[in-house]
Design a protein around this motif. Structure first.
Motif, PDB file in Angstrom:
ATOM      1  N   PRO A 188      61.343 -22.561  61.409  1.00 42.48           N
ATOM      2  CA  PRO A 188      60.029 -21.911  61.249  1.00 42.48           C
ATOM      3  C   PRO A 188      59.114 -22.506  60.182  1.00 42.48           C
ATOM      4  O   PRO A 188      57.951 -22.141  60.089  1.00 42.48           O
ATOM      5  CB  PRO A 188      60.411 -20.469  60.866  1.00 42.48           C
ATOM      6  CG  PRO A 188      61.739 -20.587  60.207  1.00 42.48           C
ATOM      7  CD  PRO A 188      62.442 -21.734  60.872  1.00 42.48           C
ATOM      8  N   ASN A 189      59.642 -23.413  59.353  1.00 34.23           N
ATOM      9  CA  ASN A 189      58.815 -23.878  58.225  1.00 34.23           C
ATOM     10  C   ASN A 189      58.995 -25.378  57.985  1.00 34.23           C
ATOM     11  O   ASN A 189      59.558 -25.796  56.977  1.00 34.23           O
ATOM     12  CB  ASN A 189      59.169 -23.073  56.964  1.00 34.23           C
ATOM     13  CG  ASN A 189      58.192 -23.305  55.830  1.00 34.23           C
ATOM     14  OD1 ASN A 189      57.086 -23.816  56.036  1.00 34.23           O
ATOM     15  ND2 ASN A 189      58.601 -22.946  54.633  1.00 34.23           N
ATOM     16  N   VAL A 190      58.510 -26.167  58.947  1.00 32.39           N
ATOM     17  CA  VAL A 190      58.559 -27.629  58.798  1.00 32.39           C
ATOM     18  C   VAL A 190      57.135 -28.139  58.585  1.00 32.39           C
ATOM     19  O   VAL A 190      56.235 -27.875  59.384  1.00 32.39           O
ATOM     20  CB  VAL A 190      59.137 -28.322  60.051  1.00 32.39           C
ATOM     21  CG1 VAL A 190      59.134 -29.851  59.869  1.00 32.39           C
ATOM     22  CG2 VAL A 190      60.542 -27.833  60.333  1.00 32.39           C
ATOM     23  N   GLU A 191      56.956 -28.857  57.470  1.00 28.15           N
ATOM     24  CA  GLU A 191      55.686 -29.535  57.229  1.00 28.15           C
ATOM     25  C   GLU A 191      55.907 -31.012  57.528  1.00 28.15           C
ATOM     26  O   GLU A 191      56.691 -31.675  56.846  1.00 28.15           O
ATOM     27  CB  GLU A 191      55.241 -29.350  55.775  1.00 28.15           C
ATOM     28  CG  GLU A 191      54.986 -27.900  55.404  1.00 28.15           C
ATOM     29  CD  GLU A 191      54.629 -27.732  53.932  1.00 28.15           C
ATOM     30  OE1 GLU A 191      54.312 -28.738  53.255  1.00 28.15           O
ATOM     31  OE2 GLU A 191      54.693 -26.584  53.458  1.00 28.15           O
ATOM     32  N   CYS A 192      55.257 -31.490  58.567  1.00 31.13           N
ATOM     33  CA  CYS A 192      55.373 -32.897  58.942  1.00 31.13           C
ATOM     34  C   CYS A 192      54.124 -33.630  58.466  1.00 31.13           C
ATOM     35  O   CYS A 192      52.999 -33.251  58.827  1.00 31.13           O
ATOM     36  CB  CYS A 192      55.522 -33.019  60.460  1.00 31.13           C
ATOM     37  SG  CYS A 192      55.459 -34.732  61.053  1.00 31.13           S
ATOM     38  N   TYR A 193      54.323 -34.652  57.651  1.00 33.21           N
ATOM     39  CA  TYR A 193      53.214 -35.500  57.202  1.00 33.21           C
ATOM     40  C   TYR A 193      53.433 -36.873  57.824  1.00 33.21           C
ATOM     41  O   TYR A 193      54.516 -37.465  57.695  1.00 33.21           O
ATOM     42  CB  TYR A 193      53.191 -35.592  55.673  1.00 33.21           C
ATOM     43  CG  TYR A 193      52.978 -34.242  55.019  1.00 33.21           C
ATOM     44  CD1 TYR A 193      51.696 -33.693  54.906  1.00 33.21           C
ATOM     45  CD2 TYR A 193      54.055 -33.490  54.561  1.00 33.21           C
ATOM     46  CE1 TYR A 193      51.500 -32.435  54.337  1.00 33.21           C
ATOM     47  CE2 TYR A 193      53.870 -32.234  53.989  1.00 33.21           C
ATOM     48  CZ  TYR A 193      52.583 -31.717  53.884  1.00 33.21           C
ATOM     49  OH  TYR A 193      52.402 -30.471  53.328  1.00 33.21           O
ATOM     50  N   THR A 194      52.398 -37.377  58.513  1.00 33.93           N
ATOM     51  CA  THR A 194      52.598 -38.627  59.247  1.00 33.93           C
ATOM     52  C   THR A 194      51.416 -39.571  59.090  1.00 33.93           C
ATOM     53  O   THR A 194      50.270 -39.132  58.881  1.00 33.93           O
ATOM     54  CB  THR A 194      52.840 -38.336  60.745  1.00 33.93           C
ATOM     55  OG1 THR A 194      53.094 -39.562  61.418  1.00 33.93           O
ATOM     56  CG2 THR A 194      51.653 -37.634  61.400  1.00 33.93           C
ATOM     57  N   THR A 195      51.711 -40.853  59.196  1.00 40.95           N
ATOM     58  CA  THR A 195      50.656 -41.867  59.316  1.00 40.95           C
ATOM     59  C   THR A 195      50.705 -42.509  60.690  1.00 40.95           C
ATOM     60  O   THR A 195      49.986 -43.474  60.951  1.00 40.95           O
ATOM     61  CB  THR A 195      50.827 -42.973  58.246  1.00 40.95           C
ATOM     62  OG1 THR A 195      52.134 -43.534  58.373  1.00 40.95           O
ATOM     63  CG2 THR A 195      50.628 -42.444  56.840  1.00 40.95           C
ATOM     64  N   VAL A 196      51.571 -41.997  61.557  1.00 37.53           N
ATOM     65  CA  VAL A 196      51.739 -42.597  62.894  1.00 37.53           C
ATOM     66  C   VAL A 196      50.753 -41.949  63.854  1.00 37.53           C
ATOM     67  O   VAL A 196      50.729 -40.722  63.999  1.00 37.53           O
ATOM     68  CB  VAL A 196      53.188 -42.384  63.397  1.00 37.53           C
ATOM     69  CG1 VAL A 196      53.343 -42.899  64.818  1.00 37.53           C
ATOM     70  CG2 VAL A 196      54.178 -43.074  62.462  1.00 37.53           C
ATOM     71  N   SER A 197      49.938 -42.777  64.511  1.00 36.72           N
ATOM     72  CA  SER A 197      48.988 -42.234  65.496  1.00 36.72           C
ATOM     73  C   SER A 197      49.675 -42.132  66.836  1.00 36.72           C
ATOM     74  O   SER A 197      50.411 -43.028  67.238  1.00 36.72           O
ATOM     75  CB  SER A 197      47.778 -43.150  65.646  1.00 36.72           C
ATOM     76  OG  SER A 197      47.404 -43.656  64.427  1.00 36.72           O
TER      77      SER A 197
END
Ligand SMILES: O=C1O[C@H](COP(=O)(O)O)[C@@H](O)[C@H](O)[C@H]1O
Length: 231
Positions: free
Chosen positions: A221-230
């Motif tokens: 329930p609490n995943v923060e995904c930070y990405t630079t992949v388009s």
């Protein structure tokens, strides 16, 4: 999973670090499961600018290669000392590492399960994404392991580190299991670096499969995904 696309690696590192800072200010002694690799290095550098906020944080190593000694410069142990434990001045009393080069790795896995049972669950778990969809050393397979375990490494995982690709067989790793990851109160999932597009696309289909262990993060329930992949 809340996905935030950053403009670049620097922004990804700042955003992820800011989230950790807000957590540690609310809960200074939080239990932190630390990934290694290129993905979190910038984030750890950002955290180090606020070292005074981390005087009580407890840290556990997430995974370790089994074919190089802990003191090897390419070990996860060396990485964590250089990028996290040293800059944040985390003493040995608040660090939970493990040894992959002992004769009885099963006992070491049980010992780490005991540490997680006593100190855990993790308040924050940092994850990078393997090119094949792995998280920690939970590799694509017919089934995944719930608990801390000895993992057979995929060829792409071994090739990820040049020092390891020249190493002796058999290659293995020790790492936290899927249940231990999914019981974390917050997961910071960093998707950045070359060759991650296919695995990230697979995750974004929201189909949960052991062929892509990271797809199980949709169950949390609490995943923060930070990405630079388009995409
Ligand atoms: O092999 C691994 O790779 C992932 C991603 O590594 P990165 O260098 O691209 O960040 C890492 O998170 C994982 O712990 C390790 O098993």
């Amino acid at each position: 999973m809340k996905v935030t696309t950053a403009n670049d690696y620097a922004e990804l590192s700042q955003l992820a670090s800011a989230s950790i800072l807000s957590s540690v200010r609310a809960n200074p002694s939080l239990f932190f499961c630390a990934a290694t690799g290129g993905s979190p290095t910038g984030m750890y550098a950002e955290m180090a600018k606020h070292a005074a906020d981390f005087t009580q944080m407890r840290v556990m190593k997430m995974d370790e290669w089994g074919i190089i000694p802990s003191e090897h410069p390419d070990s996860c142990e060396s990485y964590l000392h250089k990028h996290l434990l040293g800059p944040l001045a985390i003493p040995e009393t608040r660090y939970f590492g493990f040894d992959t080069n002992m004769a009885d790795t099963d006992s070491e896995c049980l010992r780490m399960q005991g540490v997680i049972a006593q100190e855990g669950p993790f308040d924050i778990c940092i994850l990078g994404l393997g090119k094949n969809g792995h998280i920690a050393f939970n590799e694509p397979a017919a089934f995944l392991n719930a608990k801390f375990h000895k993992a057979t490494l995929a060829e792409s995982t071994i090739q990820h580190d040049p020092a390891l690709s020249q190493g002796a067989e058999p290659a293995f790793g020790l790492c936290v299991g899927m249940e231990e990851i999914l019981q974390s109160k917050k997961i910071i999932f960093l998707v950045t670096g070359n060759g991650k597009e296919a695995a990230f696309n697979q995750i974004m289909t929201k189909q949960i499969t052991t062929d892509c262990p990271a797809s199980f993060l949709w169950l949390h329930p609490n995943v923060e995904c930070y990405t630079t992949v388009s995409l």
